[in-house]
Design a protein around this motif. Structure first.
Motif, PDB file in Angstrom:
ATOM      1  N   GLN A   3       4.546  18.936  47.140  1.00 28.59           N
ATOM      2  CA  GLN A   3       4.189  20.293  46.988  1.00 28.59           C
ATOM      3  C   GLN A   3       5.386  20.982  46.451  1.00 28.59           C
ATOM      4  O   GLN A   3       6.582  20.653  46.368  1.00 28.59           O
ATOM      5  CB  GLN A   3       3.934  20.957  48.643  1.00 28.59           C
ATOM      6  CG  GLN A   3       2.908  20.451  49.101  1.00 28.59           C
ATOM      7  CD  GLN A   3       2.776  20.928  50.686  1.00 28.59           C
ATOM      8  OE1 GLN A   3       3.490  21.717  51.024  1.00 28.59           O
ATOM      9  NE2 GLN A   3       1.754  20.716  51.446  1.00 28.59           N
ATOM     10  N   PRO A   4       5.144  21.917  45.496  1.00 29.05           N
ATOM     11  CA  PRO A   4       6.085  22.844  44.819  1.00 29.05           C
ATOM     12  C   PRO A   4       6.775  23.514  46.110  1.00 29.05           C
ATOM     13  O   PRO A   4       6.155  23.715  47.109  1.00 29.05           O
ATOM     14  CB  PRO A   4       5.079  23.958  44.132  1.00 29.05           C
ATOM     15  CG  PRO A   4       3.563  23.437  44.118  1.00 29.05           C
ATOM     16  CD  PRO A   4       3.613  22.590  45.287  1.00 29.05           C
ATOM     17  N   PHE A   5       8.100  23.784  45.738  1.00 33.05           N
ATOM     18  CA  PHE A   5       8.856  24.456  46.791  1.00 33.05           C
ATOM     19  C   PHE A   5       9.758  25.340  46.375  1.00 33.05           C
ATOM     20  O   PHE A   5      10.290  25.243  45.209  1.00 33.05           O
ATOM     21  CB  PHE A   5       9.237  23.161  47.894  1.00 33.05           C
ATOM     22  CG  PHE A   5      10.327  22.576  47.358  1.00 33.05           C
ATOM     23  CD1 PHE A   5      11.835  22.660  46.909  1.00 33.05           C
ATOM     24  CD2 PHE A   5       9.950  21.226  46.676  1.00 33.05           C
ATOM     25  CE1 PHE A   5      12.651  21.898  46.639  1.00 33.05           C
ATOM     26  CE2 PHE A   5      10.881  20.401  45.925  1.00 33.05           C
ATOM     27  CZ  PHE A   5      12.093  20.752  46.113  1.00 33.05           C
ATOM     28  N   ASP A   6      10.303  26.006  47.227  1.00 32.16           N
ATOM     29  CA  ASP A   6      11.679  26.876  46.789  1.00 32.16           C
ATOM     30  C   ASP A   6      13.006  26.373  47.789  1.00 32.16           C
ATOM     31  O   ASP A   6      12.414  26.323  49.115  1.00 32.16           O
ATOM     32  CB  ASP A   6      11.511  28.407  46.969  1.00 32.16           C
ATOM     33  CG  ASP A   6      10.635  28.978  45.818  1.00 32.16           C
ATOM     34  OD1 ASP A   6       9.656  28.785  45.342  1.00 32.16           O
ATOM     35  OD2 ASP A   6      11.501  29.883  45.311  1.00 32.16           O
ATOM     36  N   PHE A   7      14.079  26.220  47.440  1.00 27.60           N
ATOM     37  CA  PHE A   7      15.104  25.851  48.286  1.00 27.60           C
ATOM     38  C   PHE A   7      16.102  26.954  48.013  1.00 27.60           C
ATOM     39  O   PHE A   7      16.639  27.231  47.010  1.00 27.60           O
ATOM     40  CB  PHE A   7      15.707  24.671  47.711  1.00 27.60           C
ATOM     41  CG  PHE A   7      16.567  24.243  49.208  1.00 27.60           C
ATOM     42  CD1 PHE A   7      16.563  23.595  50.477  1.00 27.60           C
ATOM     43  CD2 PHE A   7      17.917  24.551  48.751  1.00 27.60           C
ATOM     44  CE1 PHE A   7      17.273  23.318  51.057  1.00 27.60           C
ATOM     45  CE2 PHE A   7      18.902  24.361  49.674  1.00 27.60           C
ATOM     46  CZ  PHE A   7      18.651  23.626  50.737  1.00 27.60           C
ATOM     47  N   TYR A   8      16.569  27.797  49.057  1.00 28.97           N
ATOM     48  CA  TYR A   8      17.557  28.606  48.955  1.00 28.97           C
ATOM     49  C   TYR A   8      18.144  28.842  50.306  1.00 28.97           C
ATOM     50  O   TYR A   8      17.789  29.206  51.297  1.00 28.97           O
ATOM     51  CB  TYR A   8      17.208  30.016  48.566  1.00 28.97           C
ATOM     52  CG  TYR A   8      18.140  31.190  48.572  1.00 28.97           C
ATOM     53  CD1 TYR A   8      19.167  31.131  47.729  1.00 28.97           C
ATOM     54  CD2 TYR A   8      17.902  32.207  49.243  1.00 28.97           C
ATOM     55  CE1 TYR A   8      20.025  32.557  47.829  1.00 28.97           C
ATOM     56  CE2 TYR A   8      18.711  33.354  49.413  1.00 28.97           C
ATOM     57  CZ  TYR A   8      19.925  33.351  48.529  1.00 28.97           C
ATOM     58  OH  TYR A   8      20.621  34.194  48.495  1.00 28.97           O
TER      59      TYR A   8
ATOM     60  N   HIS B  12      19.301  29.061  44.005  1.00 33.32           N
ATOM     61  CA  HIS B  12      17.920  28.925  44.440  1.00 33.32           C
ATOM     62  C   HIS B  12      17.182  28.034  43.653  1.00 33.32           C
ATOM     63  O   HIS B  12      17.013  28.206  42.363  1.00 33.32           O
ATOM     64  CB  HIS B  12      17.499  30.503  44.290  1.00 33.32           C
ATOM     65  CG  HIS B  12      15.941  30.875  44.425  1.00 33.32           C
ATOM     66  ND1 HIS B  12      15.407  31.966  44.528  1.00 33.32           N
ATOM     67  CD2 HIS B  12      14.976  29.913  44.668  1.00 33.32           C
ATOM     68  CE1 HIS B  12      14.107  31.895  44.808  1.00 33.32           C
ATOM     69  NE2 HIS B  12      13.911  30.584  44.898  1.00 33.32           N
ATOM     70  N   ILE B  13      16.663  27.116  44.213  1.00 29.69           N
ATOM     71  CA  ILE B  13      15.684  26.299  43.469  1.00 29.69           C
ATOM     72  C   ILE B  13      14.315  26.563  43.594  1.00 29.69           C
ATOM     73  O   ILE B  13      13.738  26.757  44.383  1.00 29.69           O
ATOM     74  CB  ILE B  13      15.789  24.620  44.180  1.00 29.69           C
ATOM     75  CG1 ILE B  13      17.729  24.085  43.906  1.00 29.69           C
ATOM     76  CG2 ILE B  13      14.925  23.621  43.358  1.00 29.69           C
ATOM     77  CD1 ILE B  13      17.940  23.971  42.889  1.00 29.69           C
ATOM     78  N   VAL B  14      13.895  26.584  42.210  1.00 27.74           N
ATOM     79  CA  VAL B  14      12.428  26.844  42.095  1.00 27.74           C
ATOM     80  C   VAL B  14      11.795  25.572  41.468  1.00 27.74           C
ATOM     81  O   VAL B  14      11.968  25.296  40.292  1.00 27.74           O
ATOM     82  CB  VAL B  14      12.127  27.813  40.921  1.00 27.74           C
ATOM     83  CG1 VAL B  14      10.721  28.314  40.993  1.00 27.74           C
ATOM     84  CG2 VAL B  14      13.097  29.259  41.486  1.00 27.74           C
ATOM     85  N   PHE B  15      11.028  24.785  42.522  1.00 26.96           N
ATOM     86  CA  PHE B  15      10.455  23.460  42.103  1.00 26.96           C
ATOM     87  C   PHE B  15       9.168  23.491  42.082  1.00 26.96           C
ATOM     88  O   PHE B  15       8.367  23.750  42.925  1.00 26.96           O
ATOM     89  CB  PHE B  15      10.987  22.542  43.307  1.00 26.96           C
ATOM     90  CG  PHE B  15      11.104  21.128  42.932  1.00 26.96           C
ATOM     91  CD1 PHE B  15      12.154  20.509  42.518  1.00 26.96           C
ATOM     92  CD2 PHE B  15       9.926  20.273  42.815  1.00 26.96           C
ATOM     93  CE1 PHE B  15      12.233  18.838  42.291  1.00 26.96           C
ATOM     94  CE2 PHE B  15       9.741  18.974  42.631  1.00 26.96           C
ATOM     95  CZ  PHE B  15      10.851  18.368  42.434  1.00 26.96           C
ATOM     96  N   GLY B  16       8.795  22.677  40.865  1.00 32.26           N
ATOM     97  CA  GLY B  16       7.192  22.524  40.796  1.00 32.26           C
ATOM     98  C   GLY B  16       6.687  22.952  39.294  1.00 32.26           C
ATOM     99  O   GLY B  16       7.574  23.485  38.450  1.00 32.26           O
ATOM    100  N   PRO B  17       5.469  22.607  39.088  1.00 29.54           N
ATOM    101  CA  PRO B  17       5.044  22.748  37.699  1.00 29.54           C
ATOM    102  C   PRO B  17       4.854  24.126  37.152  1.00 29.54           C
ATOM    103  O   PRO B  17       4.445  25.095  38.112  1.00 29.54           O
ATOM    104  CB  PRO B  17       3.777  21.836  37.564  1.00 29.54           C
ATOM    105  CG  PRO B  17       3.659  21.300  38.813  1.00 29.54           C
ATOM    106  CD  PRO B  17       4.656  21.867  39.902  1.00 29.54           C
ATOM    107  N   ARG B  19       6.315  27.207  36.393  1.00 30.64           N
ATOM    108  CA  ARG B  19       6.660  28.440  37.158  1.00 30.64           C
ATOM    109  C   ARG B  19       7.508  29.355  36.353  1.00 30.64           C
ATOM    110  O   ARG B  19       8.033  30.254  37.172  1.00 30.64           O
ATOM    111  CB  ARG B  19       7.351  28.004  38.618  1.00 30.64           C
ATOM    112  CG  ARG B  19       6.423  27.107  39.633  1.00 30.64           C
ATOM    113  CD  ARG B  19       6.982  26.804  40.826  1.00 30.64           C
ATOM    114  NE  ARG B  19       7.580  27.933  41.858  1.00 30.64           N
ATOM    115  CZ  ARG B  19       7.940  27.971  42.952  1.00 30.64           C
ATOM    116  NH1 ARG B  19       8.385  26.920  43.112  1.00 30.64           N
ATOM    117  NH2 ARG B  19       8.265  29.164  43.288  1.00 30.64           N
ATOM    118  N   GLU B  22       8.105  33.147  36.696  1.00 25.88           N
ATOM    119  CA  GLU B  22       8.756  33.651  37.994  1.00 25.88           C
ATOM    120  C   GLU B  22      10.267  34.090  37.613  1.00 25.88           C
ATOM    121  O   GLU B  22      11.159  34.520  38.351  1.00 25.88           O
ATOM    122  CB  GLU B  22       8.869  32.765  39.072  1.00 25.88           C
ATOM    123  CG  GLU B  22       7.700  32.390  39.886  1.00 25.88           C
ATOM    124  CD  GLU B  22       7.469  31.598  40.982  1.00 25.88           C
ATOM    125  OE1 GLU B  22       8.320  31.646  41.636  1.00 25.88           O
ATOM    126  OE2 GLU B  22       6.494  30.547  40.857  1.00 25.88           O
TER     127      GLU B  22
END
Lengths: 390, 390
Positions: A3-8, B12-17, B19, B22
């Motif tokens: 799944q897409p995710f954010d990590f912070y 802050h990681i923004v992970f996924g196709p 995006r 944002e």
């Protein structure tokens, strides 16, 4: 698919013995600080004194009496102190309850409106939180990971509810993790902490296979760590520094976000457990242990692939039919919890089928009717799990 | 004993196709943005266009031509652009070289004095860094984890040196990790990325046993992940989303700080590798693979307990004498690297004993004379390792 995710997670962890003198460099010199804590143990064991020493010449006030399962009613008194005394930095000294409570105070002090509307669950409007006072923590009880996340669970005594909130503004600025502060904890709290961390991992790990290899390996590594050290931490007559340090760091990582990337989450055990604590005042961690084995058994179809993976990687179970391997994995899990002297059934607390009716009614009243990673865990299935936990 | 540590990582990681839209919410509306990138592939594959679209109506300038092993000489030109154009936000689009370069530009633009004094290593005064321009990254090449750490390695062409710096101010504010951006990478770069991440883990894991169970398990989980997916990523004819996502997230975690808590670190392989890249222009990752097996063999006494643990937990090696198990673990490691079509000797690059003399001379010139977790890896031992790598 992953799944897409954010990590912070911006919390600064200061880990190791006797580092509270570093508080001075982490809080503005001119800050007016409110220390929040629970009972008198924080003072008796000298932690409050060391904190005050670390804070130097700053203006420091104290707010004692934050309960286990901290209440809205008590915390609103702390909010009043913050406003009256123009406090601009909060410092939690305690475990998850004190830190959760401090998060509430930090957000409520700056909330535009009635702080009850920070919550949903049928009691408030759940409006967004736009800011919070800065705060840090000195952890004395490893368990909840509240020291390195933005979430908080608050008890509403009058309304008989236990509800959570969270916001990007409610991460601690820093948290001090000193494993030696756990040396004075009673056995029961150590066991509760290990169980709490263990079930946090389960809520994020024991769902369905999303292909997130890194997250799965991290979860398995933390489970292996707790299984290795748990019985030693609870039963050793002399505390071992490395065991306590590994316990503390494992508990933090169990809910600081590193186990979330790419995977679904469950949290049904927690939602049901909250209702048990509410009605019967059983320790949070003990409610989790009491229902986890039944939860896994009732939900073994939905969780089949991960139960098999867990059995193999964490317990080395590689023989037997799938069903035999799953049963063995659940048995091993229950035996581990019992080895910490934590019961794995509700009958240990003298609950009966009639109590289950009351619990299910509360789940419905608090809108906990579509639980688990698929949202398919209905009140009827909650009833089945609770009955199987008796 | 588990060492005291600090953990802090606010990226802050923004992970996924897909995006990049944002970006708009992550950069101040009035920002003047400089996009830094390397060659033309970022433009050709449409990434620069998508980034510009995400930036909306902000003022956006471009700085192309940041090299692999980014140079001080090139980056100082970007610093001039930042000052001339009053840039206040930097955006790196690329791999570790572009992000490392952007960190340098961000810090140098605000450095009080000559930016060369951000470095030590005999070329500067290594003065503290007190601030940096804010910057983010769009990662196109998983390998270095520069997207989620504060470190940077810069090449000084005129001085023939490759040196690092870091600061609490040089974490990216955010990084976009889109696994589909790796689909256009050539096989060689994929293999290099996997090797780079793999050796980053080794530098933090393969030292001596400090009792840090969580950190060890995390390291082992990442190694297992790279071993599982590495050959597939390099050899598959059609890219697999999950494999690429796991590769990307494993590479980030290999050097974002989660493998550091409580353990010593080595980094000798990197220090020696840097000199090889400097003198012979061999890809960074390939220098690491070329010397790692010899490093492990020469240092197997110092690293005995962790080599045994690694063999058992990562490769399932549980039989034989200690020495046989260590040899098997090193052989498995070399075979894994070779399975990525990355050579594990320097003779693959036609280096000879004479070249080793030049490398050792440079290690001494750059003050790399007390390497490894014990600080006991002298130039003479570096020579032994390099000769064994031929």
């Amino acid at each position: 698919m992953i799944q897409p995710f954010d990590f912070y997670n911006p919390t600064h962890i200061v880990f190791g013995p006797e580092r509270l003198n570093e508080l001075d460099s982490l809080i503005p010199q001119e800050a007016r600080v409110l220390i929040l804590f629970g009972g008198e143990s924080a003072r008796r064991f000298g932690t409050i004194d060391k904190v005050r020493e670390g804070l130097g010449k700053r203006t420091v006030l104290e707010f004692a009496g934050v309960e286990a399962n901290p209440t809205y009613e008590t915390l609103m008194k702390a909010v009043a102190v913050v406003k009256d005394e123009k406090i601009d930095f909060l410092l939690a000294v305690g475990g998850g309850s004190v830190i959760d409570g401090t998060k509430f105070v930090a957000a409520a002090a700056e909330f535009d409106g009635d702080p009850i509307d920070m919550f949903g669950g049928g009691i408030g409007k759940q409006l967004p939180i736009h800011s919070a006072l800065p705060f840090g923590s000195v952890l004395t009880l490893p368990a909840t990971a509240s020291e390195m996340n933005a979430g908080s669970v608050i008890t509403f005594v009058e309304k008989g509810a236990k509800l959570g909130f969270g916001s990007a503004h409610t991460f601690p600025k820093f948290s001090f993790l000193d494993p030696t502060l756990t040396y004075t904890l009673p056995k029961r709290q150590l066991a509760n902490g290990i169980v709490d961390a263990f079930v946090h991992i389960f809520e994020q790990y024991m769902t369905y296979d999303a292909g997130a290899l890194v997250t799965d390996r991290f979860s398995e590594g933390l489970l292996q760590t707790l299984i290795e050290i748990g019985p030693r931490v609870v039963n050793d007559s002399e505390p071992d520094y490395n065991d306590r340090a590994n316990f503390m760091w494992a508990a933090t990582n169990a809910l600081n976000g590193v186990l979330r990337p790419g995977v679904p989450q469950d949290w049904a055990t927690h939602m049901i457990g909250h209702e048990i604590t509410n009605l019967f005042h059983i320790d949070h961690a003990r409610t989790l242990a009491a229902i986890l084995p039944a939860m896994l058994t009732v939900r073994k179809t939905q969780k089949q692939s991960k139960l098999l993976q867990y059995g193999e990687r964490v317990w080395g179970i590689t023989t037997g039919t799938d069903d035999e391997r799953i049963t063995a994995a659940i048995d091993k899990t229950a035996a581990f919890l019992e080895s910490l002297e934590v019961p794995t059934s509700l009958s240990a607390y003298d609950l009966t089928a009639k109590d289950v009716d009351a619990l299910v009614a509360n789940l419905i009243a608090h809108d906990q009717v579509k639980l688990s990673e698929h949202g398919d865990l209905t009140p009827e299935i909650s009833r089945e799990i609770l009955l199987a936990s008796l």
